[in-house]
Design an enzyme around this catalytic site. Structure first.
Site, PDB file in Angstrom:
ATOM      1  N   TYR A 187      -4.714 -44.900 -47.492  1.00 30.16           N
ATOM      2  CA  TYR A 187      -3.905 -45.897 -46.770  1.00 30.16           C
ATOM      3  C   TYR A 187      -2.419 -45.600 -46.980  1.00 30.16           C
ATOM      4  O   TYR A 187      -1.641 -45.519 -46.024  1.00 30.16           O
ATOM      5  CB  TYR A 187      -4.253 -47.304 -47.275  1.00 30.16           C
ATOM      6  CG  TYR A 187      -3.313 -48.375 -46.787  1.00 30.16           C
ATOM      7  CD1 TYR A 187      -3.224 -48.702 -45.437  1.00 30.16           C
ATOM      8  CD2 TYR A 187      -2.487 -49.065 -47.686  1.00 30.16           C
ATOM      9  CE1 TYR A 187      -2.342 -49.679 -44.989  1.00 30.16           C
ATOM     10  CE2 TYR A 187      -1.607 -50.049 -47.239  1.00 30.16           C
ATOM     11  CZ  TYR A 187      -1.536 -50.347 -45.898  1.00 30.16           C
ATOM     12  OH  TYR A 187      -0.661 -51.306 -45.454  1.00 30.16           O
ATOM     13  N   SER A 220       4.520 -49.651 -46.118  1.00 32.07           N
ATOM     14  CA  SER A 220       3.900 -50.473 -47.154  1.00 32.07           C
ATOM     15  C   SER A 220       4.447 -50.120 -48.527  1.00 32.07           C
ATOM     16  O   SER A 220       4.822 -48.963 -48.785  1.00 32.07           O
ATOM     17  CB  SER A 220       2.387 -50.220 -47.135  1.00 32.07           C
ATOM     18  OG  SER A 220       1.799 -50.685 -48.322  1.00 32.07           O
TER      19      SER A 220
END
Ligand SMILES: NC(=O)c1ccc[n+]([C@@H]2O[C@H](COP(=O)([O-])OP(=O)(O)OC[C@H]3O[C@@H](n4cnc5c(N)ncnc54)[C@H](O)[C@@H]3O)[C@@H](O)[C@H]2O)c1
Length: 343
Positions: A160, A135
């Site tokens: 995350y 990501s």
């Protein structure tokens, strides 16, 4: 043979009921590959949307669906052993930056425990290439733009992001120890039809149509490299057939984070054209023919103020750069939203 001259493959797509996994599965099936989709269909967001996506692909010849949890070690290892996949694309994960502040364990279960199960399955069963979702959030505290895979990314600002960076490190270990070719893809804010209900475009569209206010973080000055989902899946489907080898010029005295002495690569997939959130909302308002009532708020914990992808490596190695404008992309999203929700 597909259009890149590659033999058709048997490919595991985890997260196949999810936003990107659904689009990728459709694309791979259209290219003539055999796809096994794997997903636990969890209730992080509306299960019916996941089921509707699955319904669209389940009848396609060449597709099979297996419901299961990545964190279930036996189930994952048995599946990879039984099916003898050529390639594995791991998209299943607990996504979302803000949710990781309040639900940290969900990220450890799916993104860390789940990923080690995928790595073990691949290394014991001669998978030719493991491609996995990382990501743009791994860039965390970095401010030098555009974000490059050759920059150091050791300063995540959400759990995350830390799990995605951890996936890159775990993949490198397996590429190094076992020669497993791995490619990590850092996606930049993906949007489009069948998108995620927890993301800004979806939330804004629903609120505007219902006449409710929208939360505009960082007072609308947030910049995002919004990337249309078709560009993301075009990038993934090319990368699958670009199996990395060792980089012969990699130098341990000056270690390049994006390549390695091992068969390991990292690519950004982003639009390389950041847009201010307030401009994104303007385009959405134009598409909907309705003004938003805006509730301006500060930057949220875990969020970064700006993202922009350097995609030169992707262009050089697979001959592709995302280029869909937000005007085209948002309009296609709205067409889908209105037809899916009959509004
Ligand atoms: N959408 C974006 O903007 C974006 C940006 C960067 C990275 N990513 C990454 O791309 C991947 C796909 O994202 P998405 O937007 O399609 O998300 P999504 O939530 O729509 O899809 C993920 C799918 O994985 C499934 N899943 C989650 N945990 C699982 C588990 N333990 N076992 C089996 N299935 C599980 C979910 O049910 C879901 O269907 C994720 O890894 C995400 O972190 C997405």
């Amino acid at each position: 043979m597909d259009r890149f001259g590659a033999k058709t493959q048997k490919i595991l797509v985890t997260g196949a009921a999810g936003f990107i996994g659904f689009h990728l599965s459709r694309k791979l099936l259209a290219l003539g590959h055999e796809v096994v989709g794997f997903d636990n269909i969890n209730d992080y967001y509306d299960i019916n949307l996941k089921l509707s996506r699955l319904q669209l692909i389940e009848s396609t010849p060449g597709f099979r669906f297996v419901r299961g949890d990545l964190a279930d070690r036996e189930a994952v290892l048995a599946l990879v052993k039984a099916e003898r996949f050529d390639s594995v694309v791991n998209l299943a994960a607990q996504a979302g930056v803000r949710y990781s502040i309040t639900n940290p364990y969900a990220y450890i279960d799916s993104n860390i425990q789940g990923f080690i199960n995928i790595l073990e399955g691949c290394r014991h069963n001669e998978v030719k290439h493991l491609v996995y979702a990382s990501s743009s959030s791994v860039y965390g505290g970095n401010t030098l733009m555009p974000f490059s895979v050759h920059h150091n990314v050791d300063h995540p600002v959400s759990l995350y992001a830390a799990t995605k960076k951890a996936n890159e490190l775990m993949a490198h270990t397996y590429s190094s120890l076992y020669g497993l070719p791995t490619t990590g893809l850092r996606f930049f804010t993906v949007y489009g039809p069948w998108g995620r209900p927890d993301m800004a475009l979806f939330l804004f569209t629903r609120a505007i149509l219902e006449g409710k206010p929208i939360d505009v973080f960082n007072n609308g000055k947030m910049q995002r490299d919004f990337t249309y989902v078709d560009d993301i899946v075009e990038g993934i489907s090319r990368v699958i057939f670009s199996v990395p080898g060792p980089n012969p010029s990699w130098d341990g005295n000056c270690p390049d984070p994006g390549t390695s002495f091992a068969p390991y690569r990292i690519y950004n997939i982003g639009n390389n054209s950041p847009v201010e959130l307030i401009r994104f909302i303007e385009v959405l308002e134009d598409c909907l023919g309705k003004q938003a009532e805006k509730n301006f708020l500060p930057l949220q914990p875990g969020d970064v103020p700006a993202t922009c992808a350097d995609v030169d490596d992707l262009a050089k190695d697979v001959g592709f750069r995302p280029s869909t404008s937000i005007e085209d992309g948002i309009s296609r999203f709205i067409d889908w939203y209105r037809s899916y929700y009959h509004c």
